[in-house]
Write an enzyme that holds these catalytic residues in place. Structure first.
Site, mmCIF file in Angstrom:
data_model
loop_
_atom_site.group_PDB
_atom_site.id
_atom_site.type_symbol
_atom_site.label_atom_id
_atom_site.label_comp_id
_atom_site.label_asym_id
_atom_site.label_seq_id
_atom_site.Cartn_x
_atom_site.Cartn_y
_atom_site.Cartn_z
ATOM 1 N N LYS A 5 33.549 81.904 39.656
ATOM 2 C CA LYS A 5 33.659 82.783 38.497
ATOM 3 C C LYS A 5 33.482 81.946 37.231
ATOM 4 C CE LYS A 5 36.759 86.169 40.626
ATOM 5 N NZ LYS A 5 38.117 86.786 40.574
ATOM 6 N N TYR A 37 59.606 74.818 40.701
ATOM 7 C CA TYR A 37 59.184 74.872 42.105
ATOM 8 C C TYR A 37 59.545 73.551 42.788
ATOM 9 C CZ TYR A 37 56.133 77.131 45.629
ATOM 10 O OH TYR A 37 55.634 77.786 46.733
ATOM 11 N N GLY A 84 49.774 76.428 44.423
ATOM 12 C CA GLY A 84 48.364 76.750 44.265
ATOM 13 C C GLY A 84 47.913 76.793 42.817
ATOM 14 N N ASP A 106 45.727 78.692 41.554
ATOM 15 C CA ASP A 106 45.628 80.071 41.090
ATOM 16 C C ASP A 106 46.970 80.584 40.609
ATOM 17 O OD1 ASP A 106 46.604 79.870 43.669
ATOM 18 O OD2 ASP A 106 45.638 81.686 44.391
ATOM 19 N N ARG A 107 48.039 80.215 41.282
ATOM 20 C CA ARG A 107 49.374 80.654 40.863
ATOM 21 C C ARG A 107 49.771 80.013 39.537
ATOM 22 N NH1 ARG A 107 53.268 80.043 45.977
ATOM 23 N NH2 ARG A 107 54.592 81.468 44.759
ATOM 24 N N ASP A 137 49.469 88.960 42.659
ATOM 25 C CA ASP A 137 48.037 88.734 42.830
ATOM 26 C C ASP A 137 47.633 89.266 44.201
ATOM 27 O OD1 ASP A 137 45.430 87.896 42.733
ATOM 28 O OD2 ASP A 137 45.870 85.763 42.949
ATOM 29 N N THR A 180 43.140 87.664 48.876
ATOM 30 C CA THR A 180 43.164 87.279 50.285
ATOM 31 C C THR A 180 44.596 87.251 50.799
ATOM 32 O OG1 THR A 180 41.178 85.943 49.967
ATOM 33 C CG2 THR A 180 42.466 85.529 51.947
#
Length: 242
Positions: free
Chosen positions: A13, A87, A94, A96-97, A117, A120
């Protein structure tokens, strides 16, 4: 102007941001990265900074090309972030997170925010009013559930995603649709309800490839934003002076 490059296994993207707003957004095949970025560079001559997530799938020559033409930030576990990361295993969190949580900090500061989200996998990420990221959850996404029913059983077919007409499936196909889709909807609504019991004034964001499919069917009040991850990557780039 900023260039955001979000690399997946097959597709990439690309997004161009001007003063925090998306002016260009397109998915391309990973083999066309250099050609597509070269065209963008000609079209948007003011692009001078770029951020890449998930560089592992890019060819080294493509990465060198991007690094040559832009001030480049490669997002990883050591990148400076606009939130306090609580965390326990930050190195396994990840990319993306990280981007999604960063977007929530930018758009909903000093809020309790739950970001869902639906891709997948379905990921849940929570950040507090004190700007502390606490973690969340990971569960199988819609397509993964359809595929697992087909892969792990002898007789169940692999179906395309479809909204069931009723909760009671009166055929095998309808039973699968009901089990998968209604299962996901009830899971998401249930998770949101649990968070609302624990945290007041909760803002809920739904994003990912299945966001539009799911958003109208959920009982909970949510904000649906398909570009949330890209916006988060752009904010991380702005947050880091490079």
């Amino acid at each position: 102007m900023n260039l955001v490059i979000d690399v997946g296994n097959t597709f990439v993207k690309l997004a161009v941001f001007n003063k925090g707003k998306i002016t260009f957004n397109k998915s391309i095949e990973i083999r066309n990265v250099r050609e597509s970025i070269s065209l963008l560079k000609k079209q948007y001559k003011e692009i001078n900074k770029a951020i890449i997530s998930s560089v592992g799938e890019l060819k080294s020559d493509d990465l060198k090309y991007i690094n040559k033409h832009f001030k480049l930030l490669v997002l990883n576990a050591k990148t400076k972030l606009p939130f306090i990361n609580k965390y326990e295993t930050p190195n396994t969190l990840g990319i993306d997170r990280i981007a999604l949580v960063s977007a929530s900090v930018n758009q909903f500061p000093k809020n309790n925010v739950l970001i869902i989200d639906a891709g997948t996998c379905i990921t849940y990420d929570f950040i507090t009013t004190a700007n502390e990221y606490l973690g969340g959850a990971i569960s199988p996404g819609i397509r993964m559930r359809y595929k697992s029913l087909n892969n792990l059983t002898a007789n169940l077919p692999l179906l395309k995603t479809e909204m069931p007409n009723t909760i009671i499936g009166n055929s095998t196909n309808e039973s699968i649709h009901s089990g998968v889709v209604n299962g996901v909807l009830n899971e998401i609504d249930g998770v949101i309800a649990d968070y609302k019991l624990k945290f007041s004034e909760l803002t809920v964001i739904l994003t990912g490839g299945d966001a539009n499919f799911l958003s109208k069917q959920l009982k909970s009040s949510i904000f649906a934003n398909s570009n949330f991850l890209l916006e988060g990557l752009n904010y991380i780039l702005q947050f880091n002076i490079i």
